[in-house]
Design an enzyme around this catalytic site. Structure first.
Site, PDB file in Angstrom:
ATOM      1  N   CYS A 123       0.801  -1.233   0.000  1.00  0.00           N
ATOM      2  CA  CYS A 123       0.000   0.000   0.000  1.00  0.00           C
ATOM      3  C   CYS A 123       0.831   1.281   0.000  1.00  0.00           C
ATOM      4  O   CYS A 123       0.534   2.190  -0.781  1.00  0.00           O
ATOM      5  CB  CYS A 123      -0.994   0.022   1.154  1.00  0.00           C
ATOM      6  SG  CYS A 123      -1.249  -1.520   2.005  1.00  0.00           S
ATOM      7  N   ARG A 125       6.904 -11.079   5.752  1.00  0.00           N
ATOM      8  CA  ARG A 125       6.495 -10.888   7.144  1.00  0.00           C
ATOM      9  C   ARG A 125       7.125 -11.969   7.983  1.00  0.00           C
ATOM     10  O   ARG A 125       7.143 -13.130   7.590  1.00  0.00           O
ATOM     11  CB  ARG A 125       4.970 -10.931   7.267  1.00  0.00           C
ATOM     12  CG  ARG A 125       4.330  -9.763   6.532  1.00  0.00           C
ATOM     13  CD  ARG A 125       2.845  -9.759   6.641  1.00  0.00           C
ATOM     14  NE  ARG A 125       2.299  -8.812   5.672  1.00  0.00           N
ATOM     15  CZ  ARG A 125       1.017  -8.722   5.345  1.00  0.00           C
ATOM     16  NH1 ARG A 125       0.148  -9.517   5.940  1.00  0.00           N
ATOM     17  NH2 ARG A 125       0.615  -7.858   4.457  1.00  0.00           N
ATOM     18  N   GLN A 171       1.023 -11.083  -2.958  1.00  0.00           N
ATOM     19  CA  GLN A 171      -0.387 -10.703  -2.895  1.00  0.00           C
ATOM     20  C   GLN A 171      -0.880 -10.316  -4.281  1.00  0.00           C
ATOM     21  O   GLN A 171      -0.161  -9.680  -5.037  1.00  0.00           O
ATOM     22  CB  GLN A 171      -0.562  -9.489  -1.974  1.00  0.00           C
ATOM     23  CG  GLN A 171      -0.234  -9.768  -0.532  1.00  0.00           C
ATOM     24  CD  GLN A 171      -0.414  -8.520   0.316  1.00  0.00           C
ATOM     25  OE1 GLN A 171       0.079  -7.453  -0.032  1.00  0.00           O
ATOM     26  NE2 GLN A 171      -1.105  -8.654   1.427  1.00  0.00           N
ATOM     27  N   ASP A 184      -2.518  -7.898  -5.199  1.00  0.00           N
ATOM     28  CA  ASP A 184      -2.928  -6.672  -4.519  1.00  0.00           C
ATOM     29  C   ASP A 184      -3.438  -5.615  -5.503  1.00  0.00           C
ATOM     30  O   ASP A 184      -3.041  -5.612  -6.656  1.00  0.00           O
ATOM     31  CB  ASP A 184      -1.707  -6.107  -3.780  1.00  0.00           C
ATOM     32  CG  ASP A 184      -2.085  -5.448  -2.481  1.00  0.00           C
ATOM     33  OD1 ASP A 184      -3.296  -5.339  -2.213  1.00  0.00           O
ATOM     34  OD2 ASP A 184      -1.182  -5.035  -1.736  1.00  0.00           O
ATOM     35  N   HIS A 242      -4.935  -1.292  -5.210  1.00  0.00           N
ATOM     36  CA  HIS A 242      -5.436  -0.161  -4.428  1.00  0.00           C
ATOM     37  C   HIS A 242      -6.208   0.759  -5.338  1.00  0.00           C
ATOM     38  O   HIS A 242      -5.719   1.135  -6.396  1.00  0.00           O
ATOM     39  CB  HIS A 242      -4.283   0.549  -3.726  1.00  0.00           C
ATOM     40  CG  HIS A 242      -3.630  -0.334  -2.716  1.00  0.00           C
ATOM     41  ND1 HIS A 242      -2.489  -1.050  -2.988  1.00  0.00           N
ATOM     42  CD2 HIS A 242      -4.019  -0.701  -1.473  1.00  0.00           C
ATOM     43  CE1 HIS A 242      -2.178  -1.788  -1.929  1.00  0.00           C
ATOM     44  NE2 HIS A 242      -3.092  -1.605  -0.994  1.00  0.00           N
ATOM     45  N   LYS A 285     -14.985  -3.075   6.279  1.00  0.00           N
ATOM     46  CA  LYS A 285     -14.501  -4.024   5.271  1.00  0.00           C
ATOM     47  C   LYS A 285     -15.492  -5.135   5.012  1.00  0.00           C
ATOM     48  O   LYS A 285     -16.452  -5.339   5.771  1.00  0.00           O
ATOM     49  CB  LYS A 285     -13.162  -4.608   5.693  1.00  0.00           C
ATOM     50  CG  LYS A 285     -13.245  -5.453   6.952  1.00  0.00           C
ATOM     51  CD  LYS A 285     -11.940  -6.195   7.188  1.00  0.00           C
ATOM     52  CE  LYS A 285     -12.015  -6.975   8.500  1.00  0.00           C
ATOM     53  NZ  LYS A 285     -10.873  -7.853   8.692  1.00  0.00           N
ATOM     54  N   HIS A 325      -8.404  -1.208  -0.408  1.00  0.00           N
ATOM     55  CA  HIS A 325      -7.450  -2.307  -0.605  1.00  0.00           C
ATOM     56  C   HIS A 325      -8.284  -3.519  -0.990  1.00  0.00           C
ATOM     57  O   HIS A 325      -9.322  -3.760  -0.377  1.00  0.00           O
ATOM     58  CB  HIS A 325      -6.718  -2.702   0.672  1.00  0.00           C
ATOM     59  CG  HIS A 325      -6.130  -1.585   1.466  1.00  0.00           C
ATOM     60  ND1 HIS A 325      -4.782  -1.407   1.593  1.00  0.00           N
ATOM     61  CD2 HIS A 325      -6.712  -0.612   2.216  1.00  0.00           C
ATOM     62  CE1 HIS A 325      -4.547  -0.372   2.385  1.00  0.00           C
ATOM     63  NE2 HIS A 325      -5.698   0.133   2.781  1.00  0.00           N
TER      64      HIS A 325
END
Ligand SMILES: [Zn+2]
Ligand SMILES: [Zn+2]
Length: 644
Positions: free
Chosen positions: A335, A364, A382, A384, A386, A470, A516
């Site tokens: 992000c 992580r 991910q 991912d 945005h 969310k 996200h």
């Protein structure tokens, strides 16, 4: 008299000191026989706890997750008693209920427990259960508690950390345990019990503490349910993605590379690539733009985003460079990078929404004990994206993202799912960042999108993150296990922290809203779940090899090659098994490899310019033309893989 409100909203009056079980009986004797636990004003209590004030009461049976928790919590006491009777002198520590069953961590001293000991423990548990002993809570002073556990350093440590006056014990039969409560009425309800496994576990999860033996168990109110559960476990073992990943040569791990860092083998990499291309194609149609960002970022970037304050201490530590004071972090999230991409230009409301997508690899630090195959790793990618939009665009954007997630689920055979909407706690408005007006807009957008799309959903009030509401998709796999897949999250925090703006129609600068979203979540975890859901029999469009060509003898190799070429021209992924093995062996191995179609080639096939086709684990399609086979494949693919 006191007034008890039941979940259906009805209010009943009782004499003070009425127990939850009395209330259950006043509703119906039949219902009361099934009630095994209770909550009063949100707190778990015993079914025999006298109620002294007005309040709301929920009664639970085995069919409720709260009922199962009480059942397994109580069973852990029975397990502890069984162990103590069979192995006098052991030191008990803690034993909670878990998602499926319960465990107890025990210091067995010099004794080691293995599978051969399980039966005796189970028999003892059932013998205790048959005594129909009631679970009774009582208070104790700290001094009494310490006296009871003299010689047990673990319980002593637990008690030392408790306030005098808050310590309670639970007694049943001749057994006592330190406990906060939440039991079923008596042990007799436990009709089936199984010790599932043992594992090493450090006291309080700390590697510097003594190692204990964690005894895992499960119990049921009916023998039949245990049998079914064990069958399910057996099936889950066969579908374990770690086992399938090895058999299908998809991925591996290397101690040298490091724990929790998966290595994708060619077949696995091809599988990932197909999944990525599938999503990329849909995203392109949905107006996403691909971006690429580096695997590291300056520490300052994550200080700005707030990730460093929140996760910094428990994660990979900063990378320093020869330059004094210069520090980088392995990227834990994409992000912040995407916020900076947004900040590269000045945007007007007419330019929005901007939708940046990246298959971004993040790192992580997970404790080594938490690592598990591909579902818990230290480096993962991910899917991912945005989305940056105006508050008024949120509604439409949310609907588009839901469409994309549903498209992904439909194409991959996940049919059983519910949406979980997490909203803010209206009692605590100070907990959240962003204006009340925007929160209302966002929550309304999520709710209306969820309802418009006809999703089955549950609402969790108070479960929203501080930065936005969310929507999570909870998917049930073929074995009925629930996984969280696909998250759509509204964020008012990062636009603030990164000072993101756009020029509105009023010519003033405004904050965009950020969404996200990740339909797969991570490629690693998603492929693990897909493997376990399909047992490796992926939808045909995704299969690494769609057909394997097996010739009866070397004589037909040339024809086999010709068939391969024709199939490849038709964009069917096929392979020839060239090995000089018997056809029987080739078929068996092709079955193991889960190739969806086997094409068998011999004299007759060559003469007639046809192929004999067998489906994995199923039908013989007989001798058909190559064109007909192509049609069969195309039709099957078009049933699952539609265009977005
Ligand atoms: Zn207890
Ligand atoms: Zn994000």
């Amino acid at each position: 008299m006191i007034h008890i409100t039941l979940p259906d909203g009805s209010v009943r009056s009782y004499e003070a000191d009425v127990t939850p079980m009395d209330v259950a009986k006043s509703i119906s004797e039949g219902f009361a026989r099934n009630v095994i636990s209770a909550k009063f004003n949100g707190t778990t209590i015993e079914t025999v706890t006298p109620l002294t004030t007005d309040g709301s009461l929920v009664l639970y049976t085995w069919n409720d997750s709260e009922g199962k928790t009480a059942f397994w919590h109580s069973s852990a006491h029975v397990l502890a008693q069984a162990i103590e009777e069979l192995y006098p002198g052991v030191k008990l520590t803690i034993g909670p209920a878990i998602e499926n069953g319960f465990y107890y961590d025990v210091d067995f001293g010099n004794i080691s427990i293995s599978e051969k000991d399980f039966k005796a423990i189970e028999d003892k548990m059932l013998e205790i259960a048959r005594g129909k002993h009631e679970f009774k809570m009582r208070s104790a002073t700290k001094a009494e508690a310490l006296q009871l556990y003299k010689g047990n350093p673990y319980k002593t440590e637990l008690i030392e950390n408790l306030e005098d006056g808050t310590i309670t014990f639970c007694d049943h039969a001749t057994f006592t345990d330190l406990c906060r409560g939440g039991h079923i009425p008596n042990t007799g309800i436990i009709k089936a019990a199984k010790v599932l496994s043992v594992a090493g576990a450090y006291w309080r999860g700390n590697e510097n503490n003594p190692q204990l033996t964690r005894v895992y168990g499960i119990s049921f109110p009916k023998q039949k349910e245990l049998t079914e559960y064990l069958e399910l476990l057996e099936e889950a073992k066969k579908r374990d993605h770690r086992k399938l990943g090895k058999e299908l040569e998809l991925f591996t791990f290397s101690q040298k590379v490091g724990q929790g860092l998966p290595l994708w083998l060619p077949k696995g990499a091809a599988l990932r690539e197909r999944l990525e291309n599938f999503l990329k194609a849909a995203q392109k149609k949905a107006g996403y733009e691909m971006v690429v960002t580096p695997h590291i970022g300056q520490k300052e970037l994550y200080v700005t985003s707030g990730h460093y304050a929140k996760y910094g201490a428990d994660s990979f530590q900063p990378i320093s460079t020869p330059k004094d004071g210069e520090e980088f972090l392995l990227k834990p999230m994409n992000c912040p990078h995407h916020c900076e991409i947004y900040n590269n230009s000045q945007w007007s409301y007419k330019d929005l929404p901007k939708r940046y997508a990246e298959f971004g690899t993040v790192y992580r630090y997970e404790q080594s004990g938490e690592l598990h195959g591909l579902t818990r790793v230290r480096g993962f990618t991910q899917d991912d994206a945005h989305l940056f939009c105006t508050p008024d665009q949120l509604d439409a954007e949310f609907k588009n993202v839901i469409d994309l997630v549903l498209y992904v689920f439909g194409s991959l055979g996940f049919e059983n799912f519910t949406a979980q909407v997490s909203l803010r706690d209206p009692e605590n408005p100070d907990k959240y960042i962003g204006s009340l007006e925007n929160w209302e807009k966002a929550e309304n957008a999520i709710m209306s999108a969820t309802i418009d799309k006809g999703l089955n959903y549950t609402v969790k009030t108070g479960e929203a993150a501080f930065y936005g509401p969310k929507l999570d998709f909870m998917v049930k796999d073929a074995l009925g296990r629930q996984w969280q897949l696909g998250t759509i999250q509204v964020d008012y925090n990062l636009p603030e922290r990164f000072n993101l703006t756009y020029k509105g129609s009023d010519n003033e600068l405004h904050r965009p809203v950020m969404i996200h979203r990740a339909p797969f979540g991570s490629m690693e975890r998603f492929i693990a779940i897909l493997l376990e859901h399909t047992a490796g029999n992926f939808p045909l469009w995704l299969m690494p090899t769609q057909a394997i060509i097996l010739s009866i003898s070397e004589k037909y190799e040339k024809y086999a090659e010709k068939v391969l070429n024709l199939l490849e021209n038709d964009e069917i992924r096929a392979l020839v098994d060239h090995r000089n093995e018997t056809i029987g062996k080739k078929i068996r191995e092709a079955e193991m490899q889960k190739h969806p179609y086997m094409i068998i080639i011999g004299e007759q096939e060559e003469k007639e310019n046809k192929i004999t086709v067998r489906q994995h684990g199923g039908e013989d399609l007989g001798m058909i033309s190559i064109e007909d086979f192509s049609k069969i494949i195309k039709t099957e693919i078009s049933k699952t893989l539609k265009s977005f």
